[in-house]
Design a protein around this motif. Sequence first.
Motif, PDB file in Angstrom:
ATOM      1  N   ASN A   4      60.537  23.382  37.947  1.00 50.86           N
ATOM      2  CA  ASN A   4      59.277  23.166  38.735  1.00 50.86           C
ATOM      3  C   ASN A   4      59.014  21.714  38.562  1.00 50.86           C
ATOM      4  N   THR A  52      58.717  36.397  27.425  1.00 48.30           N
ATOM      5  CA  THR A  52      57.916  35.174  28.220  1.00 48.30           C
ATOM      6  C   THR A  52      57.896  35.581  29.541  1.00 48.30           C
ATOM      7  N   GLY A  53      56.997  35.020  30.409  1.00 49.91           N
ATOM      8  CA  GLY A  53      56.778  35.350  31.805  1.00 49.91           C
ATOM      9  C   GLY A  53      57.725  34.102  32.604  1.00 49.91           C
ATOM     10  N   ALA A  54      57.894  34.465  33.939  1.00 50.37           N
ATOM     11  CA  ALA A  54      58.774  33.485  34.749  1.00 50.37           C
ATOM     12  C   ALA A  54      57.980  32.100  34.706  1.00 50.37           C
ATOM     13  N   ASP A  55      58.431  30.984  34.666  1.00 52.16           N
ATOM     14  CA  ASP A  55      57.837  29.895  34.391  1.00 52.16           C
ATOM     15  C   ASP A  55      57.718  29.216  35.976  1.00 52.16           C
ATOM     16  N   SER A  56      56.625  29.357  36.435  1.00 49.59           N
ATOM     17  CA  SER A  56      56.094  28.935  37.837  1.00 49.59           C
ATOM     18  C   SER A  56      55.290  27.546  37.872  1.00 49.59           C
ATOM     19  N   LYS A 111      62.518  29.724  26.311  1.00 49.87           N
ATOM     20  CA  LYS A 111      63.005  30.096  27.521  1.00 49.87           C
ATOM     21  C   LYS A 111      62.077  31.092  28.218  1.00 49.87           C
ATOM     22  N   PRO A 112      61.897  31.045  29.363  1.00 52.54           N
ATOM     23  CA  PRO A 112      61.198  31.852  30.269  1.00 52.54           C
ATOM     24  C   PRO A 112      61.973  33.246  30.292  1.00 52.54           C
ATOM     25  N   LYS A 113      61.347  34.315  30.917  1.00 49.58           N
ATOM     26  CA  LYS A 113      61.806  35.796  30.884  1.00 49.58           C
ATOM     27  C   LYS A 113      62.736  36.098  29.703  1.00 49.58           C
ATOM     28  N   THR A 114      62.338  35.696  28.489  1.00 45.82           N
ATOM     29  CA  THR A 114      62.999  36.094  27.309  1.00 45.82           C
ATOM     30  C   THR A 114      62.297  36.791  26.115  1.00 45.82           C
ATOM     31  N   SER A 130      62.729  24.770  34.012  1.00 41.88           N
ATOM     32  CA  SER A 130      62.998  25.773  34.993  1.00 41.88           C
ATOM     33  C   SER A 130      62.981  25.191  36.581  1.00 41.88           C
TER      34      SER A 130
END
Length: 568
Positions: free
Chosen positions: A344, A253-257, A224-227, A342
Amino acid sequence: MLAAASAGSGCGGDDLACGEGTRQKGDECIALAASGGAAGSGGDASVPNVPSFAGVKAVAPVTSTSVLATWSAASDAVTPAAQIVYDVFLATTSGAHDFTKPTLTSAPGANSAELTGLTAGSEVFVVVRARNAAGEHDSNTVEKSGKPADDTQAPTFAGAKAATGKGGGSVEVSWEAAKDDLSPEGALSYLVYWADAAKGQTFGAPAAISAPGATSVVVTGLPKPKTAYYFVVRARDAAGNLDTNSNEVSGKTGADSAAPVFGGCLLATPVSASSIDVSWNPAVDDSTPAALLAYNVYASKTPTGHDFTKPSGTFTGETHGVVTGLEANSTYYLVCRAKDASGNEDQNKSVRSAKTLQDSGPPTFGGGTVATKIEATSVELNWNAAQDDKSPQKAIVYDVHQADKTGAQDFTKPTLTSPPGATSIKVSGLKGRTQYFWVVRARDEAGNADSNTKEVSATTLVSFDGNVQPILTAHCAVLGCHTGANPTGFIVLAAGFSFAAIGNASSTQLPTMKLVEPGFPDKSYVYKKITGAGATGTVMPPPATSDFLTQAEKDTIFEWILQGGANN
């Protein structure tokens, strides 16, 4: 005595060591042009560039007869790092390598190789050269030495130092180099373990293994992103001895972009008059595992008319999918795009085209066969599967046309339609004690329907709510009889109360008999009471009220009891 498998070939002869500004080609040294290629007459641009490679990093003991040579990955203008191989040259004295005969050649993309069959305690000297897919290799002469020896002591290591979030499902974990009694720092590798809760690591298979000598690694594929995730790093020497520290660091983890890396549609193949099978190679994403990547397929009847907000089909974790609902005998242009968890989505515009099959004939179908599972408000219609020259059986649907009179079906508007490939369907919402007539017609993917008029008929069972209760309401649940605060016989026959009053109760006037004996009207006190046959007291409704049940109403109650007296 050296005994390592040879994986190279040469012509024998003297050692060859190419100097600065030259490179080895076969068994000769040739000059490099300014561009990095080989210089011929004014520079020969057709000769591939050689890999850029720093050479061997370290040599460390594995056992009493083997050592491990390590290096960092080379780079090449054409050959990917994962395809570069490494020729390892071994000598018993410094500078005595035969560069025409590698002692062994590594697997593609490797960063280490074990040299076996050595003499215990005898120093060996190693040079490693990178070779690209064209067979061109660098000419470095970096040399490292080591002695084979047994090693049973694990490195001394303080563990992970920091964890820094990267894009999507990745975190970079870093540490300070460990120390070992026999393996130099360049021969040490590091195993990274993660958990989604503090102290939750299991220390089974690691999430990542660093390159030899590295002091950081990016752990990818975290769910998971942001976790926040929790990491432990352990050092391993050339002999495989692993330290056991449990020092833990955490990072989010960073945002998934970042969208998946994806090549788009590979093939498009017509399947039927309304469907096309589209295939692709799997996408790669920095955070979403392959099994959770979704693939959106967009279909358009023009090469550039796709609406990328409305996919024609979505397939998760697959490498192909069948797009349905298309028009027969029509060319479609298809674009496939990969989408991560996410949201994308890649933006490729690769187009593949295919033409649906022509289909002008309806399926061959014998119509409905029988009605089963008949209830008061529903039946099940059954049929044998239709055949069609363009649509598979699993894609054919069946339209059900219903009427309450024979031959009165409206074939312009089906009452209901089956799922594709079905051979039965439940028809609900029917009236009790009513005869219905159904015609079932098969329809293929192109919309062609057969025109059979074969009827299947059935009469629904008597419904307590729909057929019996109205009789009780009109004749029994009236003031001064079976309603109100003090009903006759303490039996309330008003709607909502009547079934509970008579469904499983015994007669107060004739306690040996139930009011309703399912399946047996002649043993049911209610039926005896309305017919006056064998009941005590007056017939119901009482003659003094001048209210009488018609024979049809008596027959309805008779059939309801005969059919089981259900609360339906």
